[in-house]
Design a protein around this motif. Structure first.
Motif, short mmCIF file in Angstrom:
data_model
loop_
_atom_site.label_atom_id
_atom_site.label_comp_id
_atom_site.label_asym_id
_atom_site.label_seq_id
_atom_site.Cartn_x
_atom_site.Cartn_y
_atom_site.Cartn_z
N LEU A 38 0.84 -1.20 0.00
CA LEU A 38 0.00 0.00 0.00
C LEU A 38 0.87 1.25 0.00
N GLU A 39 1.89 1.25 0.85
CA GLU A 39 2.80 2.39 0.91
C GLU A 39 3.62 2.50 -0.37
N VAL A 40 4.06 1.36 -0.90
CA VAL A 40 4.85 1.36 -2.14
C VAL A 40 4.02 1.90 -3.31
N LEU A 41 2.78 1.49 -3.40
CA LEU A 41 1.91 1.99 -4.47
C LEU A 41 1.74 3.49 -4.39
N LYS A 42 1.67 4.02 -3.18
CA LYS A 42 1.59 5.48 -3.02
C LYS A 42 2.87 6.15 -3.53
N LEU A 43 4.01 5.55 -3.19
CA LEU A 43 5.28 6.12 -3.61
C LEU A 43 5.47 6.09 -5.12
N LEU A 44 4.88 5.10 -5.77
CA LEU A 44 5.05 4.95 -7.23
C LEU A 44 4.11 5.84 -8.04
N GLN A 45 3.16 6.49 -7.39
CA GLN A 45 2.14 7.24 -8.12
C GLN A 45 2.73 8.31 -9.03
N GLU A 46 3.66 9.10 -8.53
CA GLU A 46 4.21 10.20 -9.32
C GLU A 46 5.03 9.68 -10.50
N THR A 47 5.84 8.69 -10.23
CA THR A 47 6.80 8.23 -11.23
C THR A 47 6.17 7.33 -12.29
N TYR A 48 5.23 6.48 -11.88
CA TYR A 48 4.70 5.47 -12.80
C TYR A 48 3.23 5.71 -13.16
N ILE A 55 -0.86 -5.46 -14.97
CA ILE A 55 -0.74 -5.79 -13.55
C ILE A 55 -1.31 -7.18 -13.35
N TYR A 56 -0.55 -8.03 -12.67
CA TYR A 56 -1.09 -9.31 -12.22
C TYR A 56 -0.90 -9.38 -10.71
N ILE A 57 -1.96 -9.74 -9.99
CA ILE A 57 -1.82 -9.94 -8.55
C ILE A 57 -2.53 -11.21 -8.12
N ASP A 58 -1.94 -11.85 -7.14
CA ASP A 58 -2.51 -13.03 -6.51
C ASP A 58 -2.63 -12.70 -5.02
N PRO A 59 -3.63 -11.88 -4.67
CA PRO A 59 -3.74 -11.44 -3.28
C PRO A 59 -4.10 -12.59 -2.36
N PRO A 60 -3.88 -12.43 -1.05
CA PRO A 60 -4.27 -13.48 -0.12
C PRO A 60 -5.78 -13.71 -0.19
N VAL A 343 5.48 -4.61 -16.41
CA VAL A 343 4.54 -5.49 -15.73
C VAL A 343 4.72 -5.30 -14.22
N LEU A 344 3.62 -5.15 -13.50
CA LEU A 344 3.66 -4.95 -12.05
C LEU A 344 2.93 -6.08 -11.35
N ASP A 345 3.57 -6.63 -10.31
CA ASP A 345 2.93 -7.61 -9.43
C ASP A 345 3.21 -7.16 -8.01
N PHE A 346 2.17 -6.64 -7.31
CA PHE A 346 2.42 -6.11 -5.97
C PHE A 346 1.99 -7.05 -4.85
N PHE A 347 1.69 -8.30 -5.19
CA PHE A 347 1.61 -9.41 -4.23
C PHE A 347 2.50 -10.51 -4.79
N SER A 348 3.79 -10.25 -4.96
CA SER A 348 4.61 -11.07 -5.85
C SER A 348 5.02 -12.41 -5.26
N GLY A 349 4.90 -12.62 -3.95
CA GLY A 349 5.12 -13.93 -3.37
C GLY A 349 6.42 -14.60 -3.77
N PHE A 369 9.89 -5.81 -15.34
CA PHE A 369 9.00 -6.11 -14.21
C PHE A 369 9.28 -5.23 -13.01
N ILE A 370 8.21 -4.97 -12.26
CA ILE A 370 8.29 -4.38 -10.92
C ILE A 370 7.56 -5.33 -9.99
N LEU A 371 8.28 -5.92 -9.07
CA LEU A 371 7.68 -6.83 -8.09
C LEU A 371 7.71 -6.17 -6.71
N VAL A 372 6.61 -6.31 -5.99
CA VAL A 372 6.52 -5.75 -4.64
C VAL A 372 6.10 -6.85 -3.69
#
Length: 570
Positions: A38-48, A55-60, A343-349, A369-372
């Motif tokens: 959540l914090e990382v996505l906020k930080l990426l807002q300006e730049t990306y 975007i692919y995510i596999d959330p819990p 490509v962004l995966d912010f639940f990258s496991g 890729f950007i993995l978080v």
């Protein structure tokens, strides 16, 4: 032009580079970010903003525990909400507590909703998001996505067979599938979706010209409406077949004449017999089906078992629970991903997406890729009531202990990506020279600036005896550089060249787009040489100028050599 503008750092968080854990830091365009997504996505807002194609995510999944975020749900709901900042200025949750759904669903929705809101802003206009989910929350997730992305931007609810067999222990029905919800930022900007082709299918298209791949196919058809004689080079007339019936051709006479001239059709003699052939061009692709069965172009999208096997090959132990298979994500990446897309995966496991992007590069699709991933501690899983989860945790800790690494999921994922990249390079040989199998590790941390920087009125005047006190003692010049890049909207994968001017370390980002120097006692010689490079941005510490003379002449130097440079100071 801004000569004395105090550099604005809105967020009290930043991303700090970690060279020692990275691979090919100076040349790679891939990013692995550790931290609360959540914090990382906020930080990426300006730049990306508007720069992510997929975007692919596999959330819990919501497994029934009253906890959120990590797959083992290590934080309670209240703890998580408190730590993640999911309250507005009045202390209310960002997402309403839906009494009709009950707390069970609301807690999960409180977690996913703000992340999707931020993710949407990162997508390009024709960007796509894929979200894996099971039966528990698919209905609620669909409602949330309709709200965030707009119901009109819904593409499909894909069905993936994630298990095969082993259902005899099920009480009622053995569930062998999951869903992948698919949305786009703007469906009016989205191009057609096509599946990627299997290697067996591609083998047929052996020929290639400036228009693409093809093979020579017969122009004759058993039945049709196009009947006309074709004259061969030696005067032979092709009008009737061996049985005396008129020959039907694929295309009209006018089209045939045009194709002969353009080379799309040829008349050849094989073993004394003339035949007419045309270039059967490889289609752009096959429209994907919503159910991933084994009779599609890619015959196997993998299961959770094959996902585990993908990782097992690198560690010879099961160290992740139910990782997504490479083939599944490779299939999804085939839906319109092009050269240089991100490509962004912010639940990258387990880091599967990184391996997929690197493998796609071998086949010519050089995306990034950007993995978080949250640096989740594995040790608590040793107390799990699930024997399998405990076994996996024991294996993971054994591997990390051997590597002398902390017991975090991020350490396993980074090692998996390193080993995958090494294996890919070994397999493709000389082709690997141009492959990017590296990644920059960035870690989410508190701001590089002290509290006095944000709230100077609350501190004693004596604290301003040296403005360098604004910056925390443990932060490096490279830490400051990446915070500057974030605030200026410079891609975190940008090429960074480190040089020395008159004994001072100078960073040159993207060929003079940004130049920064954070050393002390910066002289006029340093300022002059930097100004001569005519950067778009120049950033330095306000306290770094060697003396009052440098400060006095600073503006004149830039006015003389690079008046359009935007100058900012920390």
């Amino acid at each position: 032009v801004c000569s004395s503008d105090l550099f604005s750092v809105l967020s009290k968080s930043t991303l700090r580079p970690c060279r020692e854990e990275s691979v090919d830091f100076d040349n790679t365009e891939n990013l692995y970010i550790e931290g609360n997504n959540l914090e990382v996505l906020k930080l990426l807002q300006e730049t990306y903003l508007g720069k992510i194609k997929m975007i692919y995510i596999d959330p819990p999944y919501n497994t029934g525990n009253d906890f959120v975020y990590e797959d083992d749900f290590a934080q309670s709901t209240d703890e998580y909400l408190e730590n993640s900042g999911q309250f507005d200025d009045e202390g209310n949750r960002l997402v309403k507590n839906l009494d009709s759904n009950g707390r069970f669903h609301t807690d999960w929705l409180n977690m996913i909703y703000p992340r999707l809101k931020l993710a949407k802003d990162l997508l390009t206009d024709n960007g796509i998001i894929f979200i894996s989910i099971d039966d528990s929350e698919v209905r609620n997730l669909k409602n949330v996505c309709d709200d965030v992305f707009g119901a009109g931007n819904f593409i499909a609810q894909l069905i993936w067979q994630n298990k095969k067999g082993g259902g005899n222990d099920s009480k009622f029905i053995a569930i062998e599938h999951e869903y992948i919800l698919t949305y786009t930022r703007n469906i009016n900007s989205l191009e057609n979706f096509y599946e990627t082709y299997s290697e067996d299918y591609l083998k047929r298209y052996k020929e290639k010209d400036e228009h693409g791949r093809f093979f020579w196919d017969t122009f004759k058809r058993k039945s049709g409406k196009q009947y006309y004689p074709i004259t061969c080079p030696d005067g032979t007339l092709l009008e009737y077949d061996d049985d005396g019936n008129p020959i039907s051709w694929l295309r009209s006479r006018a089209r045939f004449d045009a194709d002969i001239k353009s080379g799309e059709v040829r008349i050849i003699n094989t073993n004394g017999k003339w035949s007419v052939q045309f270039k059967q061009r490889m289609p752009v692709g096959k429209t994907p089906r919503s159910i991933f069965t084994t009779d599609t172009v890619i015959s196997d999208k993998g299961t959770t078992s094959t996902g585990a096997s993908d990782v097992y090959d690198y560690f010879k132990k099961d160290v992740f629970s139910n990782p997504k298979p490479v083939n599944l994500l490779k299939f999804l990446c085939g839906f319109g991903l092009s050269e240089n897309d991100i490509v962004l995966d912010f639940f990258s496991g387990s880091g599967t997406m990184a391996e997929v992007v690197m493998k796609n590069s071998v086949e010519g699709c050089h995306s990034k890729f950007i993995l978080v991933q949250l640096p989740e501690n594995i040790e608590p899983m040793l107390n799990s009531s699930s024997a399998n989860a405990k076994r996996v945790a024991e294996n993971a800790i054994a591997v990390l202990k051997e590597l002398n690494k902390p017991y975090f999921i991020t350490e396993l994922a980074k090692e998996r990506i390193r080993r995958a990249g090494k294996k890919i390079k070994e397999e493709v040989g000389i082709v690997a020279m141009n492959l990017d199998v590296g990644f920059r590790v960035l870690k989410c941390d508190s701001s590089n600036m002290k509290d006095v920087y944000y709230n100077p009125a609350e501190y004693e005047q004596s604290l301003f005896s040296s403005l360098e006190d604004n910056i925390k003692e443990d932060r490096t010049s490279e830490d400051l550089l990446f915070q500057v890049m974030l605030d200026l909207g410079v891609l975190l994968s940008s090429k960074i060249e480190e040089t020395t001017i008159a004994g001072k370390k100078v960073f040159n980002v993207e060929d003079n787009y940004l130049i920064a120097c954070f050393d002390k006692n910066v002289t006029e010689e340093v300022i002059t040489e930097i100004a001569k490079k005519k950067p778009y941005y120049f950033v330095m510490r306000d306290s770094s100028m060697a003396n009052d003379s440098v400060a006095t002449n600073f503006e004149q130097i830039f006015a003389a050599y690079s008046p359009d440079t935007v100058r900012k100071v920390l």
